[in-house]
Design a protein around this motif. Sequence first.
Motif, mmCIF file in Angstrom:
data_model
loop_
_atom_site.group_PDB
_atom_site.id
_atom_site.type_symbol
_atom_site.label_atom_id
_atom_site.label_comp_id
_atom_site.label_asym_id
_atom_site.label_seq_id
_atom_site.Cartn_x
_atom_site.Cartn_y
_atom_site.Cartn_z
ATOM 1 N N ARG A 1 -9.257 -67.685 34.803
ATOM 2 C CA ARG A 1 -10.122 -68.412 33.879
ATOM 3 C C ARG A 1 -9.344 -69.619 33.371
ATOM 4 N N ILE A 2 -10.000 -70.774 33.410
ATOM 5 C CA ILE A 2 -9.377 -72.064 33.130
ATOM 6 C C ILE A 2 -10.074 -72.716 31.940
ATOM 7 N N ASP A 3 -9.309 -73.423 31.126
ATOM 8 C CA ASP A 3 -9.871 -74.343 30.144
ATOM 9 C C ASP A 3 -9.012 -75.602 30.231
ATOM 10 N N ALA A 4 -9.264 -76.592 29.428
ATOM 11 C CA ALA A 4 -8.446 -77.800 29.477
ATOM 12 C C ALA A 4 -8.424 -78.465 28.119
ATOM 13 N N ILE A 5 -7.357 -79.208 27.854
ATOM 14 C CA ILE A 5 -7.247 -80.035 26.658
ATOM 15 C C ILE A 5 -7.726 -81.429 27.054
ATOM 16 N N PRO A 6 -8.786 -81.944 26.417
ATOM 17 C CA PRO A 6 -9.353 -83.218 26.858
ATOM 18 C C PRO A 6 -8.535 -84.426 26.408
ATOM 19 N N GLU A 7 -7.273 -84.466 26.839
ATOM 20 C CA GLU A 7 -6.409 -85.616 26.562
ATOM 21 C C GLU A 7 -5.842 -86.116 27.881
ATOM 22 N N ALA A 8 -5.281 -87.302 27.875
ATOM 23 C CA ALA A 8 -4.642 -87.841 29.071
ATOM 24 C C ALA A 8 -3.551 -88.799 28.601
ATOM 25 N N GLY A 9 -3.233 -89.821 29.370
ATOM 26 C CA GLY A 9 -2.248 -90.803 28.930
ATOM 27 C C GLY A 9 -1.128 -90.998 29.928
ATOM 28 N N ARG A 10 -0.265 -91.951 29.610
ATOM 29 C CA ARG A 10 0.874 -92.293 30.464
ATOM 30 C C ARG A 10 1.944 -91.215 30.373
ATOM 31 N N LEU A 11 2.677 -91.056 31.450
ATOM 32 C CA LEU A 11 3.804 -90.121 31.517
ATOM 33 C C LEU A 11 4.977 -90.805 32.220
ATOM 34 N N GLU A 12 6.153 -90.253 32.029
ATOM 35 C CA GLU A 12 7.310 -90.621 32.846
ATOM 36 C C GLU A 12 8.025 -89.348 33.250
ATOM 37 N N TYR A 13 8.701 -89.405 34.393
ATOM 38 C CA TYR A 13 9.504 -88.233 34.751
ATOM 39 C C TYR A 13 10.841 -88.643 35.341
ATOM 40 N N LEU A 14 11.785 -87.723 35.236
ATOM 41 C CA LEU A 14 13.134 -87.913 35.767
ATOM 42 C C LEU A 14 13.520 -86.595 36.443
ATOM 43 N N ALA A 15 13.679 -86.645 37.770
ATOM 44 C CA ALA A 15 14.026 -85.434 38.530
ATOM 45 C C ALA A 15 15.541 -85.369 38.711
ATOM 46 N N LEU A 16 16.139 -84.302 38.178
ATOM 47 C CA LEU A 16 17.598 -84.163 38.235
ATOM 48 C C LEU A 16 18.045 -83.232 39.354
ATOM 49 N N GLY A 17 17.099 -82.488 39.926
ATOM 50 C CA GLY A 17 17.495 -81.595 41.024
ATOM 51 C C GLY A 17 16.546 -80.427 41.160
ATOM 52 N N GLU A 18 16.800 -79.613 42.171
ATOM 53 C CA GLU A 18 15.900 -78.505 42.489
ATOM 54 C C GLU A 18 16.202 -77.257 41.664
ATOM 55 N N LEU A 19 15.183 -76.426 41.545
ATOM 56 C CA LEU A 19 15.323 -75.101 40.960
ATOM 57 C C LEU A 19 14.400 -74.240 41.804
ATOM 58 N N SER A 20 14.908 -73.161 42.374
ATOM 59 C CA SER A 20 14.123 -72.404 43.343
ATOM 60 C C SER A 20 13.095 -71.502 42.669
ATOM 61 N N THR A 21 11.807 -71.790 42.895
ATOM 62 C CA THR A 21 10.748 -70.931 42.354
ATOM 63 C C THR A 21 10.893 -69.490 42.861
ATOM 64 N N PRO A 22 11.056 -69.266 44.182
ATOM 65 C CA PRO A 22 11.202 -67.876 44.649
ATOM 66 C C PRO A 22 12.349 -67.133 43.971
ATOM 67 N N THR A 23 13.478 -67.814 43.736
ATOM 68 C CA THR A 23 14.619 -67.160 43.093
ATOM 69 C C THR A 23 14.301 -66.747 41.662
ATOM 70 N N VAL A 24 13.690 -67.651 40.897
ATOM 71 C CA VAL A 24 13.356 -67.333 39.507
ATOM 72 C C VAL A 24 12.325 -66.193 39.468
ATOM 73 N N LEU A 25 11.312 -66.274 40.332
ATOM 74 C CA LEU A 25 10.265 -65.244 40.313
ATOM 75 C C LEU A 25 10.776 -63.892 40.802
ATOM 76 N N ALA A 26 11.838 -63.891 41.598
ATOM 77 C CA ALA A 26 12.413 -62.629 42.097
ATOM 78 C C ALA A 26 13.269 -61.953 41.033
ATOM 79 N N GLY A 27 13.665 -62.677 39.993
ATOM 80 C CA GLY A 27 14.483 -62.101 38.929
ATOM 81 C C GLY A 27 13.615 -61.328 37.935
ATOM 82 N N ASP A 28 14.203 -60.981 36.778
ATOM 83 C CA ASP A 28 13.463 -60.257 35.745
ATOM 84 C C ASP A 28 12.571 -61.251 35.004
ATOM 85 N N THR A 29 11.259 -61.174 35.245
ATOM 86 C CA THR A 29 10.350 -62.145 34.634
ATOM 87 C C THR A 29 9.773 -61.655 33.306
#
Lengths: 276, 276
Positions: free
Chosen positions: B154-182
Motif C-alpha cells: 500500500r502506497i501513499d505520497a507526500i505532495p511535494e517536489a523540488g530541486r535536489l543534489e547528490y554526492l555519491a561517495l561509494g558503494e554499499l552492498s544491499t545484499p550484504t546489509v539485508l543478509a545481516g540482522d535486520t
Amino acid sequence: MTDATTVRVPGHVTLLFSVHEAPNAAATGSRGVGLTTAEGVTVRIGPGQGVRVNGERRPIAAVEGVLEALGVEAAVDVETALPLGTGFGVSGAAALGTAFAANRAFGCELTENALVRTAHVAEVEAGTGLGDVVAQAHGGVVLRLEPGAPPHGRIDAIPEAGRLEYLALGELSTPTVLAGDTAPITAAGDAALEGVLERPTLSRSFARARAFAEETGLLDDEVAAVIEAVEAVGGTAAMAMLGRTVVALDDGLSRAGYDAVETAVDPHGARFVEDA
Amino acid sequence: MTDATTVRVPGHVTLLFSVHEAPNAAATGSRGVGLTTAEGVTVRIGPGQGVRVNGERRPIAAVEGVLEALGVEAAVDVETALPLGTGFGVSGAAALGTAFAANRAFGCELTENALVRTAHVAEVEAGTGLGDVVAQAHGGVVLRLEPGAPPHGRIDAIPEAGRLEYLALGELSTPTVLAGDTAPITAAGDAALEGVLERPTLSRSFARARAFAEETGLLDDEVAAVIEAVEAVGGTAAMAMLGRTVVALDDGLSRAGYDAVETAVDPHGARFVEDA
C-alpha cells in the motif's frame, strides 16, 4: 497562504461503469474502465473567494466541498478547453486540482491519498461523479477494480496510450442518470469490466464500452450514428459516460469526416505545474 | 515483437525503511519513505539477448528474472547517468522498465499492477531491493505504508517536489546489509515512518532519515561529515539507503562547497518515452 499555486489535472472519460453505494462517501464510488485525456483542467488557487471557469463565475459544488473540508477560503480559477457536462469529469478535475493546490498553498500537510479522498468525497456528496477523481489522480487507461477513494478503492491500469479524438454533441446530466434506477447499469458494467479484465487492452475496452452503452440504453441515435460512421471507416469509438460525446482512437473521427478535437491519452495523473 | 520500445524510470532514493519478510516474494518488501529522482534509467528492449548498461555487458539478475517470468527473450539496453550500487535503485528501475517495455513489445497484455508485481518479485528474489520498484512505478515522495507489490503493498505520497543534489561517495552492498540482522533496522524504520506519518512533509522525512541512519549504524564517518557540512550552511541532507550517497534538498551540497550533481524530485513514475 503562499503565492498562487497551479495544478494540472487530466480530463477523464469513463467508458463503462457500475455504481456502488456505501454508508460513507469515501467508500461509495464506481467500478469500471476509463482513460485520462491530455486535454484537461488547470486549477489555480489565489487569495479571495469564489469559483471561476474560464474567467466567468460558475459555482462547482465539489470545489466548494473541498475548500470547506480543508477549512480554507480561496479564489479558485479553473481553465479548460473541455466542454462542461459532456463526460470529461471537469468537476472532478476541478475538485482534485483544488485539493492539491490548497494543500500546498495553505500548508495543510495532507498526503496524496488524503487529498484524493477529500476530492472524491466532495464529488460524491455533490452527486456529480463517482469515479473520475481517483482515475484523474492516477492517469492513463485506468481500471477501477474496487469503488471509492483510498483506502477503500483499488486501481489498476492498462499500460497503453496513444492519440485520441473526440466530438461533443451535447450534455447529459450525471445527477439525473445517477438518481434513476442504476441496477441495470451496474449489472452491465460489472459484466463489461470482467470482460475487460480477461484481456486488458485498450481495444477490448472500447469494444466492451460499445456494448455497455447499448445494453444500458444510455446511447441515443445521434451518438450511435457517429460511432457507426467511425466503425464504417475501420476506426474504434465509444460514448463517454456520462455525456453525449464520442471518443475515438487515433484519427477515427476525422477519417469518418467529422470535425473532431485531437487529444491523447494522458499517462500522468494530477500534478503541480511548478514541479513538471 | 514490435519495434524497439523505450521506457523511462526514475531513480529512487530510500530515506528510511523497515524489512518485512513474507512467505511469497510479492508480499515481501519494505515499508518506509523515499523519493524518485529525475535522474533515472532508460530501458530499451530490442531483438537479441543479454543486458547492457551504458553499452557494456553487465548482467542484472532482476532484469533476467523479469524476462523469464514473462517468457520472452530480448536484448535489454539500460542507459543511466546514475552511479551503480550507490542507493538509487538502478536494478529496480531496470527491472521495472524491462517489464513495461517487454509487455508492450511482445503483446503480453499484462496490467500495470501485474508488471509492477513481476518486477518487484524479480528484484526481491535477486536480493537487490525491497521497495524501489513500487516507488518507481508511482513517482514523487513515496510513503510505502505496507510492504510488497500490488495487491499486497500500500502506497501513499507526500505532495511535494523540488530541486535536489547528490554526492555519491561509494558503494554499499544491499545484499550484504539485508543478509545481516535486520531487526534493529526494522525497529528504527517503523518508528521513523510513524514519525513521518504524524506530519507528512519532505523536511520532516529528511529529519527522520537523519536519525534513522545514525540509530541503525548505517552512517559512516565520511557520509556523516558531508551531511553535517550541509547542515552547517543551513541545508537539509540525508543518506541514501543503501549507498554511500548524500542527498540534499535544493542546493545544500554545493552551498557547502561540494561538487554535487543536480537533479530534482521526479513527480512521475515509469512511463513510455513514446507516450510522453
